[in-house]
Write a protein that holds these residues in place. Structure first.
Motif, PDB file in Angstrom:
ATOM      1  N   TYR A  98      -4.426   7.954   7.636  1.00  0.00           N
ATOM      2  CA  TYR A  98      -3.173   8.158   8.379  1.00  0.00           C
ATOM      3  C   TYR A  98      -3.431   9.122   9.535  1.00  0.00           C
ATOM      4  O   TYR A  98      -3.727  10.293   9.302  1.00  0.00           O
ATOM      5  CB  TYR A  98      -2.089   8.692   7.440  1.00  0.00           C
ATOM      6  CG  TYR A  98      -1.721   7.716   6.349  1.00  0.00           C
ATOM      7  CD1 TYR A  98      -2.326   7.781   5.095  1.00  0.00           C
ATOM      8  CD2 TYR A  98      -0.810   6.687   6.588  1.00  0.00           C
ATOM      9  CE1 TYR A  98      -2.021   6.868   4.097  1.00  0.00           C
ATOM     10  CE2 TYR A  98      -0.492   5.758   5.584  1.00  0.00           C
ATOM     11  CZ  TYR A  98      -1.105   5.856   4.354  1.00  0.00           C
ATOM     12  OH  TYR A  98      -0.805   4.932   3.362  1.00  0.00           O
ATOM     13  N   THR A 145      -7.513  -3.545  10.793  1.00  0.00           N
ATOM     14  CA  THR A 145      -7.279  -4.791  10.049  1.00  0.00           C
ATOM     15  C   THR A 145      -8.422  -5.773  10.227  1.00  0.00           C
ATOM     16  O   THR A 145      -8.694  -6.598   9.357  1.00  0.00           O
ATOM     17  CB  THR A 145      -5.959  -5.436  10.551  1.00  0.00           C
ATOM     18  OG1 THR A 145      -4.918  -4.490  10.422  1.00  0.00           O
ATOM     19  CG2 THR A 145      -5.616  -6.691   9.800  1.00  0.00           C
ATOM     20  N   TYR A 162      -1.685 -12.004  12.127  1.00  0.00           N
ATOM     21  CA  TYR A 162      -1.666 -10.764  12.927  1.00  0.00           C
ATOM     22  C   TYR A 162      -3.102 -10.235  13.044  1.00  0.00           C
ATOM     23  O   TYR A 162      -3.589  -9.984  14.153  1.00  0.00           O
ATOM     24  CB  TYR A 162      -0.771  -9.701  12.281  1.00  0.00           C
ATOM     25  CG  TYR A 162      -1.059  -8.325  12.825  1.00  0.00           C
ATOM     26  CD1 TYR A 162      -1.852  -7.424  12.106  1.00  0.00           C
ATOM     27  CD2 TYR A 162      -0.592  -7.940  14.077  1.00  0.00           C
ATOM     28  CE1 TYR A 162      -2.162  -6.180  12.624  1.00  0.00           C
ATOM     29  CE2 TYR A 162      -0.898  -6.693  14.597  1.00  0.00           C
ATOM     30  CZ  TYR A 162      -1.681  -5.820  13.863  1.00  0.00           C
ATOM     31  OH  TYR A 162      -2.002  -4.597  14.380  1.00  0.00           O
ATOM     32  N   LEU A 175       4.616   2.398   5.254  1.00  0.00           N
ATOM     33  CA  LEU A 175       4.884   3.421   4.241  1.00  0.00           C
ATOM     34  C   LEU A 175       5.661   4.616   4.755  1.00  0.00           C
ATOM     35  O   LEU A 175       6.692   4.994   4.184  1.00  0.00           O
ATOM     36  CB  LEU A 175       3.550   3.900   3.638  1.00  0.00           C
ATOM     37  CG  LEU A 175       3.664   5.031   2.607  1.00  0.00           C
ATOM     38  CD1 LEU A 175       4.401   4.555   1.350  1.00  0.00           C
ATOM     39  CD2 LEU A 175       2.283   5.578   2.236  1.00  0.00           C
TER      40      LEU A 175
HETATM   41  C1  WQD Z   1       0.140   1.598   3.742  1.00  0.00           C
HETATM   42  C2  WQD Z   1       0.009   1.727   2.226  1.00  0.00           C
HETATM   43  C3  WQD Z   1       0.869  -0.165   1.047  1.00  0.00           C
HETATM   44  C4  WQD Z   1       5.028   0.378   2.160  1.00  0.00           C
HETATM   45  C5  WQD Z   1      -0.486  -2.150   8.379  1.00  0.00           C
HETATM   46  C6  WQD Z   1      -1.219  -3.105   9.279  1.00  0.00           C
HETATM   47  C7  WQD Z   1      -2.036  -2.325  10.272  1.00  0.00           C
HETATM   48  C8  WQD Z   1      -1.119  -1.413  11.022  1.00  0.00           C
HETATM   49  C9  WQD Z   1      -0.459  -0.452  10.029  1.00  0.00           C
HETATM   50  C10 WQD Z   1      -0.261  -2.424  13.009  1.00  0.00           C
HETATM   51  C11 WQD Z   1      -0.422   0.422   1.574  1.00  0.00           C
HETATM   52  C12 WQD Z   1       1.675   1.082   0.723  1.00  0.00           C
HETATM   53  C13 WQD Z   1       3.665   0.538   2.040  1.00  0.00           C
HETATM   54  C14 WQD Z   1       5.856   0.575   1.019  1.00  0.00           C
HETATM   55  C15 WQD Z   1       3.911   1.093  -0.277  1.00  0.00           C
HETATM   56  N1  WQD Z   1      -0.143  -2.153  11.719  1.00  0.00           N
HETATM   57  N2  WQD Z   1       3.125   0.892   0.851  1.00  0.00           N
HETATM   58  N3  WQD Z   1       5.255   0.930  -0.159  1.00  0.00           N
HETATM   59  O1  WQD Z   1      -0.630  -2.190   5.360  1.00  0.00           O
HETATM   60  O2  WQD Z   1      -2.214  -0.199   5.643  1.00  0.00           O
HETATM   61  O3  WQD Z   1      -1.422  -1.415   7.654  1.00  0.00           O
HETATM   62  O4  WQD Z   1       0.297  -1.269   9.118  1.00  0.00           O
HETATM   63  O5  WQD Z   1      -1.119  -2.109  13.754  1.00  0.00           O
HETATM   64  O6  WQD Z   1      -2.656  -3.212  11.162  1.00  0.00           O
HETATM   65  O7  WQD Z   1      -2.110  -3.867   8.481  1.00  0.00           O
HETATM   66  O8  WQD Z   1       0.159  -0.007   6.390  1.00  0.00           O
HETATM   67  O9  WQD Z   1       2.115   1.424   6.005  1.00  0.00           O
HETATM   68  O10 WQD Z   1       2.294  -1.056   5.444  1.00  0.00           O
HETATM   69  O11 WQD Z   1       0.941   0.440   4.006  1.00  0.00           O
HETATM   70  O12 WQD Z   1       3.378   1.400  -1.368  1.00  0.00           O
HETATM   71  O13 WQD Z   1       7.103   0.445   1.057  1.00  0.00           O
HETATM   72  O14 WQD Z   1       1.285   2.039   1.685  1.00  0.00           O
HETATM   73  O15 WQD Z   1       0.664  -0.940  -0.128  1.00  0.00           O
HETATM   74  O16 WQD Z   1      -1.260   0.738   0.484  1.00  0.00           O
HETATM   75  P1  WQD Z   1      -1.069  -1.002   6.142  1.00  0.00           P
HETATM   76  P2  WQD Z   1       1.475   0.186   5.490  1.00  0.00           P
END
Ligand code: WQD
Length: 339
Positions: free
Chosen positions: A234, A127, A150, A201
């Motif tokens: 991932y 992030t 965060y 996700l």
């Molecule tokens: C991943 C992708 C969403 C949920 C965050 C923090 C990071 C770490 C991991 C702590 C994105 C898409 C998500 C949903 C979707 N956290 N999505 N529908 O935002 O990359 O990272 O979590 O350490 O610091 O920033 O992870 O899993 O929320 O989203 O389409 O219901 O999945 O838009 O593209 P993110 P995420």
């Protein structure tokens, strides 16, 4: 050696405790159980046969932190996971995030700075890069203004550690910038336990597959990517846990090049939301119910790691494929839902 793991009952923390025990370390967990359960101790000991020492207290209580380090002799290292980590919540409750994520870090570093020698591993995040200008992202990519409190706590946290190590050469530190941790231990004895509706996700996918959620909302398919959905890196949580162990061993053995180092921890491969959905459908044999909706505010288009530095300096490389990680996530979901 005695290693303290703060937040050791959490998702990444518990997987790291298992890997530390697997190589013979004596682990002491500190956790306030605000986002985890003491039951996780059973899962850890079911895997390793050893129940780590556990102390339940809030690291925001400075006197308790001081008392802990006074009582616990011969601590050789600390891996610091304990922090609040919900991006959206941090926007609504910035002071909670600054106090919990930074206040506790300062208290721990104050104790370590008094020790003859201390090894410290910090849970940072990709992030800090925001939307990087170049992909894959190297550790030299500029740190951009944080998109959330965060993310800001991770940026400021790294600066606090860097400034501390500059004047306390007895403190040796590594900041690990995680990409997106997913999956669970192959035993399905430990895994991700999101409280309430998952923000991330993969747990939302597996809960939808398990019938807990009606359907997944895919946040946008108009990104400039192959299939229009956002791309992330991932990484299997066990591969991530192992990165913590090799980073700690590097410090304990004095193989570090300086007393503050930063490493990206990812697979080096980007996967889109639709690719993650296809992976789930492949490993579960189930069709996932989803719909395309608007983008989520604050989301970036794409992020995936250049892991050359971790490969070369740590001798670490992620091993699991997206399908393997997703299969482990689904196995865990089925286990906890008795499916
Ligand atoms: C991943 C992708 C969403 C949920 C965050 C923090 C990071 C770490 C991991 C702590 C994105 C898409 C998500 C949903 C979707 N956290 N999505 N529908 O935002 O990359 O990272 O979590 O350490 O610091 O920033 O992870 O899993 O929320 O989203 O389409 O219901 O999945 O838009 O593209 P993110 P995420």
């Amino acid at each position: 050696m005695k290693i303290v793991v703060t937040g050791g009952l959490g998702f990444i923390g518990s997987h790291t405790v298992v890997e530390l025990q697997n190589i013979g370390h004596d682990v002491v967990i500190i956790d306030n159980c605000s986002n985890s359960s003491q039951e996780v101790l059973k899962g850890i000991s079911a895997i390793t046969g050893k129940t780590p020492q556990f102390e339940k207290f809030d690291l925001r209580e400075k006197s308790k932190v001081q008392d802990f380090f006074k009582r616990q002799q011969d601590i050789k290292g600390v891996i610091h996971f304990a922090a609040s980590k919900a991006v959206g919540e941090s926007v609504q409750k910035p002071l909670l995030y600054y106090e919990n994520n930074l206040g506790t870090l300062v208290y721990i570093l104050q104790e370590l700075s008094q020790m003859e020698e201390a090894s410290f591993i910090f849970s940072s995040s990709c992030t800090v890069y925001g939307q990087a200008d170049e992909l894959p992202i190297t550790e030299n990519a500029p740190v951009k203004p944080a998109e959330s409190p965060y993310g800001n706590t991770k940026q400021i946290g790294e600066e606090i550690i860097r400034d501390t190590c500059r004047v306390h050469p007895n403190v040796k530190s590594v900041a690990l910038r995680y990409f997106n941790p997913i999956g669970s231990h192959s035993s399905a004895e430990i895994g991700e336990l999101p409280l309430g509706v998952p923000a991330n996700l993969v747990p939302f996918i597996t809960q939808t597959g398990a019938g807990l959620r009606e359907e997944l909302s895919v946040f946008g398919n108009d990104y400039p990517t192959n299939d229009g959905t956002a791309v992330r890196d991932y990484i299997h949580v066990v591969d991530l846990a192992k990165a913590h162990v090799v980073a700690l061993e590097r410090l304990l053995k004095g193989n570090n090049k300086s007393n503050y180092e930063v490493f990206n921890v990812g697979t080096g491969t980007g996967s889109s939301v639709l690719e993650v959905i296809r992976s789930f459908e492949k490993v579960s044999g189930k069709e996932l119910n989803y719909k395309i909706v608007d983008r989520r505010e604050g989301d970036i288009t794409a992020a995936y790691a250049d892991t050359t530095k971790a490969n070369e300096d740590l001798g670490w490389k992620s091993k699991s494929t997206l399908d393997e990680a997703m299969a482990s996530a689904w196995k865990w979901e089925q286990k906890i839902r008795n499916l």
